[in-house]
Design a protein around this motif. Structure first.
Motif, PDB file in Angstrom:
ATOM      1  N   PHE A   1       7.080   6.245   0.778  1.00 41.86           N
ATOM      2  CA  PHE A   1       7.113   5.099   0.195  1.00 41.86           C
ATOM      3  C   PHE A   1       6.772   5.374  -1.243  1.00 41.86           C
ATOM      4  CE2 PHE A   1       6.185   4.514   4.839  1.00 41.86           C
ATOM      5  CZ  PHE A   1       6.820   3.241   5.128  1.00 41.86           C
ATOM      6  N   ARG A   2       7.106   4.581  -1.958  1.00 39.22           N
ATOM      7  CA  ARG A   2       6.789   4.295  -3.358  1.00 39.22           C
ATOM      8  C   ARG A   2       5.853   3.336  -3.680  1.00 39.22           C
ATOM      9  NH1 ARG A   2       9.905   2.739  -8.823  1.00 39.22           N
ATOM     10  NH2 ARG A   2       8.457   3.701 -10.381  1.00 39.22           N
ATOM     11  N   ILE A   3       4.738   3.421  -4.241  1.00 42.74           N
ATOM     12  CA  ILE A   3       3.666   2.480  -4.404  1.00 42.74           C
ATOM     13  C   ILE A   3       3.470   2.402  -6.039  1.00 42.74           C
ATOM     14  CG2 ILE A   3       1.449   1.783  -3.924  1.00 42.74           C
ATOM     15  CD1 ILE A   3       1.603   3.380  -1.331  1.00 42.74           C
ATOM     16  N   TRP A   4       3.741   1.333  -6.597  1.00 43.35           N
ATOM     17  CA  TRP A   4       3.742   1.460  -7.950  1.00 43.35           C
ATOM     18  C   TRP A   4       3.279   0.098  -8.608  1.00 43.35           C
ATOM     19  CZ3 TRP A   4       7.380  -0.674 -11.908  1.00 43.35           C
ATOM     20  CH2 TRP A   4       8.641  -1.503 -11.226  1.00 43.35           C
ATOM     21  N   GLY A   5       3.417   0.257  -9.946  1.00 47.56           N
ATOM     22  CA  GLY A   5       3.181  -1.121 -10.564  1.00 47.56           C
ATOM     23  C   GLY A   5       1.839  -1.848 -10.191  1.00 47.56           C
ATOM     24  N   LEU A   6       1.874  -3.289 -10.203  1.00 48.48           N
ATOM     25  CA  LEU A   6       0.438  -3.920 -10.052  1.00 48.48           C
ATOM     26  C   LEU A   6      -0.256  -3.954  -8.610  1.00 48.48           C
ATOM     27  CD1 LEU A   6      -0.799  -6.178 -11.381  1.00 48.48           C
ATOM     28  CD2 LEU A   6       0.631  -7.981  -9.955  1.00 48.48           C
ATOM     29  N   THR A   7       0.654  -3.344  -7.529  1.00 53.61           N
ATOM     30  CA  THR A   7       0.306  -2.954  -6.164  1.00 53.61           C
ATOM     31  C   THR A   7      -0.583  -1.606  -6.391  1.00 53.61           C
ATOM     32  OG1 THR A   7       1.989  -4.078  -4.912  1.00 53.61           O
ATOM     33  CG2 THR A   7       0.706  -2.422  -3.770  1.00 53.61           C
ATOM     34  N   ALA A   8       0.097  -0.667  -7.170  1.00 59.31           N
ATOM     35  CA  ALA A   8      -0.665   0.464  -7.598  1.00 59.31           C
ATOM     36  C   ALA A   8      -2.080   0.204  -8.173  1.00 59.31           C
ATOM     37  CB  ALA A   8       0.407   1.612  -8.023  1.00 59.31           C
ATOM     38  N   HIS A   9      -2.012  -0.536  -9.010  1.00 57.17           N
ATOM     39  CA  HIS A   9      -3.060  -0.782 -10.148  1.00 57.17           C
ATOM     40  C   HIS A   9      -4.112  -1.309  -9.208  1.00 57.17           C
ATOM     41  CE1 HIS A   9      -5.664  -2.603 -13.108  1.00 57.17           C
ATOM     42  NE2 HIS A   9      -5.801  -3.728 -12.457  1.00 57.17           N
TER      43      HIS A   9
END
Length: 247
Positions: A195-203
């Motif tokens: 799974f790629r977790i990036w952007g606002l969710t990762a923040h």
């Protein structure tokens, strides 16, 4: 702001910590209470949204639950996120929005979520104010997915967001303000998928991990970690001022 119950819990947790008896969950709550913004930013006149960050304890460790957006959605189909969405006129506050959306998306009833705090909001690319609401759920929770909105759920150890195996940080700018876009790849060995977790969710995941573990991550973050809370808040206030000047 911390209420009397929160102060009592913090004191009990601190006393237990000295005796080495504090649980993983209570220690997390103790640290999160220090970053609870309450309704301090509710007055900001921007479109509002909330996400629920569901935490659970499994095998003595903290895990965080994510959703995968349905491919039927027009915006960001197939991407990893937290349950959440825009505020409804009937929502009392950011917490109500997050709980309502979690029930609609994954069947999490409000009584199944032990809300701990609201963390510092973020302005997303639509210029909406997005508030993360942190809550503990049982590790036995069985999601009932709304197929129109969610295609899958999965969980990741929270510590992965300070000590990841696969991470990329991409320097970005919003106007004149520099920030780092986090991108994690998590290999779920039990399900044999990534799974790629990036952007606002990762923040939000990084912020949560820093608040709870109080450790320097293995990657760079654009904040003064020695004065982390004030550094992040100053960064947010600067961003708010910039966005308002453009309205």
């Amino acid at each position: 702001m911390t209420d009397d119950f929160g102060l009592g819990l913090c004191k009990m947790a601190a006393d237990d910590d000295k005796r080495g008896r504090i649980s993983v969950k209570d220690k997390a709550i103790l640290n999160l209470k220090k970053f609870d913004v309450g309704d301090r930013f509710s007055h900001i006149t921007l479109p509002k949204a909330s996400v629920l960050i569901p935490l659970m304890v499994k095998d003595g460790k903290l895990w965080v639950l994510f959703t995968v957006r349905s491919m039927k959605l027009r915006r960001s189909p197939g991407e990893v996120c937290f349950p959440g969405g825009r505020s409804d006129p009937t929502d009392r506050d950011e917490i109500a929005t997050a709980l309502r959306e979690a029930k609609e998306e994954v069947g999490l009833h409000p009584e199944q979520a032990e809300v701990i705090c609201r963390l510092l909001p973020v302005i997303d690319k639509t210029r909406s104010l997005v508030t993360p609401v942190v809550a503990f759920i049982k590790d036995t929770f069985q999601a009932h997915l709304n197929p129109e909105e969610v295609s899958d759920v999965f969980s990741v150890p929270l510590e992965y967001f300070i000590r990841p195996l696969k991470y990329t940080g991409i320097p970005k700018k919003m106007g004149s303000i520099a920030y780092l876009l986090h991108s994690f790849e998590y290999d779920d060995s039990e399900r044999n998928t990534s799974f790629r977790i990036w952007g606002l969710t990762a923040h939000f995941a990084v912020f949560l991990a820093l608040a709870i573990f109080r450790e320097k991550p293995t990657f760079e973050v654009p904040y003064d970690l020695d004065n982390w809370n004030s550094s992040v808040e100053n960064h947010f206030i600067e961003l708010i001022s910039m966005v308002k000047s453009q309205l």
